[in-house]
Design a protein around this motif. Structure first.
Motif, PDB file in Angstrom:
ATOM      1  N   LYS A  98      -7.365 -12.138 -14.734  1.00 57.55           N
ATOM      2  CA  LYS A  98      -8.236 -13.180 -14.209  1.00 57.55           C
ATOM      3  C   LYS A  98      -9.632 -12.987 -14.782  1.00 57.55           C
ATOM      4  O   LYS A  98     -10.212 -11.906 -14.647  1.00 57.55           O
ATOM      5  N   ASP A  99     -10.154 -14.015 -15.419  1.00 62.25           N
ATOM      6  CA  ASP A  99     -11.474 -13.953 -16.044  1.00 62.25           C
ATOM      7  C   ASP A  99     -11.579 -12.784 -17.019  1.00 62.25           C
ATOM      8  O   ASP A  99     -12.612 -12.101 -17.105  1.00 62.25           O
ATOM      9  N   GLY A 100     -10.475 -12.522 -17.725  1.00 58.12           N
ATOM     10  CA  GLY A 100     -10.476 -11.470 -18.733  1.00 58.12           C
ATOM     11  C   GLY A 100     -10.316 -10.067 -18.198  1.00 58.12           C
ATOM     12  O   GLY A 100     -10.428  -9.088 -18.949  1.00 58.12           O
ATOM     13  N   ILE A 101     -10.025  -9.940 -16.898  1.00 59.06           N
ATOM     14  CA  ILE A 101      -9.874  -8.619 -16.281  1.00 59.06           C
ATOM     15  C   ILE A 101      -8.446  -8.452 -15.778  1.00 59.06           C
ATOM     16  O   ILE A 101      -7.930  -9.301 -15.043  1.00 59.06           O
ATOM     17  N   LEU A 102      -7.821  -7.364 -16.176  1.00 61.60           N
ATOM     18  CA  LEU A 102      -6.445  -7.042 -15.781  1.00 61.60           C
ATOM     19  C   LEU A 102      -6.477  -6.100 -14.578  1.00 61.60           C
ATOM     20  O   LEU A 102      -7.221  -5.114 -14.579  1.00 61.60           O
ATOM     21  N   SER A 103      -5.671  -6.389 -13.562  1.00 60.17           N
ATOM     22  CA  SER A 103      -5.673  -5.522 -12.384  1.00 60.17           C
ATOM     23  C   SER A 103      -4.307  -5.518 -11.716  1.00 60.17           C
ATOM     24  O   SER A 103      -3.529  -6.470 -11.841  1.00 60.17           O
ATOM     25  N   SER A 104      -4.045  -4.430 -10.980  1.00 61.76           N
ATOM     26  CA  SER A 104      -2.772  -4.306 -10.270  1.00 61.76           C
ATOM     27  C   SER A 104      -2.751  -3.030  -9.439  1.00 61.76           C
ATOM     28  O   SER A 104      -3.431  -2.054  -9.766  1.00 61.76           O
ATOM     29  N   GLU A 105      -1.970  -3.044  -8.380  1.00 68.79           N
ATOM     30  CA  GLU A 105      -1.667  -1.799  -7.702  1.00 68.79           C
ATOM     31  C   GLU A 105      -0.687  -1.028  -8.579  1.00 68.79           C
ATOM     32  O   GLU A 105       0.144  -1.614  -9.284  1.00 68.79           O
ATOM     33  N   VAL A 106      -0.767   0.296  -8.547  1.00 71.27           N
ATOM     34  CA  VAL A 106       0.124   1.148  -9.330  1.00 71.27           C
ATOM     35  C   VAL A 106       1.097   1.833  -8.380  1.00 71.27           C
ATOM     36  O   VAL A 106       0.686   2.452  -7.390  1.00 71.27           O
ATOM     37  N   ILE A 107       2.372   1.707  -8.677  1.00 74.90           N
ATOM     38  CA  ILE A 107       3.419   2.256  -7.820  1.00 74.90           C
ATOM     39  C   ILE A 107       4.083   3.448  -8.505  1.00 74.90           C
ATOM     40  O   ILE A 107       4.425   3.390  -9.687  1.00 74.90           O
ATOM     41  N   GLY A 108       4.259   4.513  -7.750  1.00 73.29           N
ATOM     42  CA  GLY A 108       4.966   5.679  -8.262  1.00 73.29           C
ATOM     43  C   GLY A 108       6.393   5.682  -7.762  1.00 73.29           C
ATOM     44  O   GLY A 108       6.648   5.435  -6.575  1.00 73.29           O
ATOM     45  N   GLU A 109       7.326   5.949  -8.661  1.00 75.54           N
ATOM     46  CA  GLU A 109       8.742   6.007  -8.303  1.00 75.54           C
ATOM     47  C   GLU A 109       9.275   7.409  -8.587  1.00 75.54           C
ATOM     48  O   GLU A 109       9.189   7.900  -9.708  1.00 75.54           O
ATOM     49  N   GLY A 110       9.812   8.051  -7.560  1.00 77.66           N
ATOM     50  CA  GLY A 110      10.319   9.403  -7.734  1.00 77.66           C
ATOM     51  C   GLY A 110      10.387  10.132  -6.409  1.00 77.66           C
ATOM     52  O   GLY A 110       9.902   9.634  -5.379  1.00 77.66           O
ATOM     53  N   GLU A 111      10.954  11.323  -6.409  1.00 84.84           N
ATOM     54  CA  GLU A 111      11.188  12.056  -5.162  1.00 84.84           C
ATOM     55  C   GLU A 111       9.950  12.778  -4.649  1.00 84.84           C
ATOM     56  O   GLU A 111       9.839  13.040  -3.464  1.00 84.84           O
ATOM     57  N   VAL A 112       8.992  13.122  -5.549  1.00 81.40           N
ATOM     58  CA  VAL A 112       7.868  13.951  -5.108  1.00 81.40           C
ATOM     59  C   VAL A 112       6.551  13.175  -5.075  1.00 81.40           C
ATOM     60  O   VAL A 112       5.487  13.759  -5.058  1.00 81.40           O
ATOM     61  N   ILE A 113       6.608  11.858  -5.068  1.00 79.97           N
ATOM     62  CA  ILE A 113       5.397  11.056  -4.971  1.00 79.97           C
ATOM     63  C   ILE A 113       4.783  11.210  -3.583  1.00 79.97           C
ATOM     64  O   ILE A 113       5.489  11.167  -2.578  1.00 79.97           O
ATOM     65  N   ASN A 114       3.481  11.388  -3.513  1.00 72.49           N
ATOM     66  CA  ASN A 114       2.790  11.470  -2.221  1.00 72.49           C
ATOM     67  C   ASN A 114       2.666  10.067  -1.645  1.00 72.49           C
ATOM     68  O   ASN A 114       1.841   9.272  -2.082  1.00 72.49           O
ATOM     69  N   LYS A 115       3.466   9.756  -0.671  1.00 74.81           N
ATOM     70  CA  LYS A 115       3.496   8.409  -0.085  1.00 74.81           C
ATOM     71  C   LYS A 115       2.246   8.099   0.734  1.00 74.81           C
ATOM     72  O   LYS A 115       2.032   6.958   1.124  1.00 74.81           O
ATOM     73  N   GLY A 116       1.418   9.105   0.976  1.00 69.96           N
ATOM     74  CA  GLY A 116       0.200   8.874   1.745  1.00 69.96           C
ATOM     75  C   GLY A 116      -0.938   8.316   0.913  1.00 69.96           C
ATOM     76  O   GLY A 116      -1.987   7.967   1.446  1.00 69.96           O
ATOM     77  N   ASN A 117      -0.745   8.251  -0.414  1.00 76.13           N
ATOM     78  CA  ASN A 117      -1.772   7.733  -1.303  1.00 76.13           C
ATOM     79  C   ASN A 117      -1.346   6.408  -1.924  1.00 76.13           C
ATOM     80  O   ASN A 117      -0.155   6.146  -2.088  1.00 76.13           O
ATOM     81  N   ARG A 118      -2.341   5.596  -2.274  1.00 83.41           N
ATOM     82  CA  ARG A 118      -2.094   4.381  -3.040  1.00 83.41           C
ATOM     83  C   ARG A 118      -3.028   4.367  -4.240  1.00 83.41           C
ATOM     84  O   ARG A 118      -4.109   4.965  -4.202  1.00 83.41           O
ATOM     85  N   ALA A 119      -2.598   3.689  -5.296  1.00 82.37           N
ATOM     86  CA  ALA A 119      -3.389   3.670  -6.529  1.00 82.37           C
ATOM     87  C   ALA A 119      -3.603   2.244  -6.999  1.00 82.37           C
ATOM     88  O   ALA A 119      -2.761   1.369  -6.802  1.00 82.37           O
ATOM     89  N   PHE A 120      -4.745   2.031  -7.630  1.00 80.73           N
ATOM     90  CA  PHE A 120      -5.122   0.715  -8.129  1.00 80.73           C
ATOM     91  C   PHE A 120      -5.693   0.869  -9.532  1.00 80.73           C
ATOM     92  O   PHE A 120      -6.469   1.787  -9.802  1.00 80.73           O
TER      93      PHE A 120
END
Length: 334
Positions: free
Chosen positions: A152-174
């Motif tokens: 949007k307006d030349g800027i790329l953005s998204s939430e980042v999702i981790g897939e795997g057994e040892v991902i810390n589910k208490g964190n989110r990434a952007f």
């Protein structure tokens, strides 16, 4: 200086690994302990990406990013090779740790979160969107991918999702990125506990939206290095441990031209330049602009002769007469 230019491989190692860690948000408390009296411990901390220091700078100036220097809220960040200009968000502090290529921002408020900014000298926003959609295999069992990235307006953005057994589910990434019309691209990755995610995401978005680009410059990085300014209110630290002896050096350079030194040698090293052992103080000056300078130390104790030291900066590392030193914010200068 590589500024915030980083390869894909370095990015994976330095950034995505934090998504797996339950200690991801401990850096705010870690840097408080940089004032510990044990020099060896201090040097080990300074050698990591949690080596936060502080120094004052005119907030209106625009000078290239300096490794090991703490940037306060409102200060300008300038990466000439990328042509990237931005400001440190309110309530945050920033640092380009020595020997790394990722600029970090850490919250100084009750909001927990970390932001990492890095760049590539050539890129394309559409190609980046495709790569984010495909995801990245961090290990054989862990995959990271963007969740419906949009431009949007030349800027790329998204939430980042981790897939795997040892991902810390208490964190989110952007993640958010934009590109200089001349070619370089800058990407930001934000990490936060779930309860602080939206706040950190908004800070990250504003940081990128209010940033700007100018034509990139490949001028020599340290050709105009002002050593007087660079060393003022800083400490030079060295620790050497070999069979039969150890050496711990710390020299504090205050902006008023005074210095204090603490040289501690044991074993056979104690015989080397023994007259400078222990605590000393006096006046310091430097001469020369650029990658090398002559440091002159004049001691208060008349029995201690003046000392001239050649300082060199190479690959963001400081050397005194060829010996490696770390640089940190002084805790003694006022």
């Amino acid at each position: 200086m590589n500024e915030i230019v980083v390869s894909k491989e370095s990015y994976n190692k330095l950034i995505f690994k934090k998504m797996l860690s339950h200690e991801c948000f401990m850096s705010r408390s870690s840097f408080v302990y940089l004032r510990m009296k044990n020099l060896k411990s201090s040097i080990l901390i300074i050698a990591t990406v949690i080596a936060f220091q502080s120094v004052a700078q005119n907030k209106k100036s625009k000078s290239r990013l300096q490794p090991g220097r703490l940037y306060e809220a409102g200060e300008t960040l300038y990466a000439p090779r990328l042509g990237f200009i931005a400001k440190v968000p309110e309530g945050w502090q920033g640092l380009l740790p020595q020997e790394t290529q990722v600029f970090s921002l850490s919250s100084m408020t009750s909001v927990f979160g970390e932001i990492y900014v890095f760049g590539r000298e050539q890129g394309d926003i559409r190609a980046m969107q495709e790569a984010w959609n495909k995801g990245i295999d961090f290990t054989e069992t862990i995959r990271l991918k963007a969740n419906a990235p949009v431009i949007k307006d030349g800027i790329l953005s998204s939430e980042v999702i981790g897939e795997g057994e040892v991902i810390n589910k208490g964190n989110r990434a952007f993640a958010i990125a934009r590109c200089n019309p001349s070619g370089p691209c800058v990407t930001l990755l934000a990490l936060a506990p779930i309860q602080f995610y939206e706040t950190v995401k908004n800070v990250s978005t504003k940081f990128m939206e209010t940033s700007s680009f100018e034509p990139p410059s490949n001028a020599p990085v340290h050709a105009d290095l002002n050593w007087k300014e660079f060393l003022s209110n800083k400490s030079l630290l060295a620790y050497v441990e070999v069979e039969g002896g150890t050496k711990q050096n710390m020299v504090e350079f205050c902006a008023d031209g005074t210095f204090t030194s603490d040289v501690d040698k044991t074993g056979w090293l104690k015989k080397q330049n023994a007259i400078y052992n222990g605590r000393n103080s006096g006046q310091w000056t430097v001469e020369g602009i650029g990658v090398q300078t002559k440091l002159h130390l004049t001691f208060k104790k008349k029995k201690v002769p003046p000392l001239e030291v050649t300082l060199t900066i190479k690959d963001e590392k400081i050397y005194a007469e060829g010996e490696r030193y770390f640089i940190a914010q002084s805790t003694k200068c006022k």
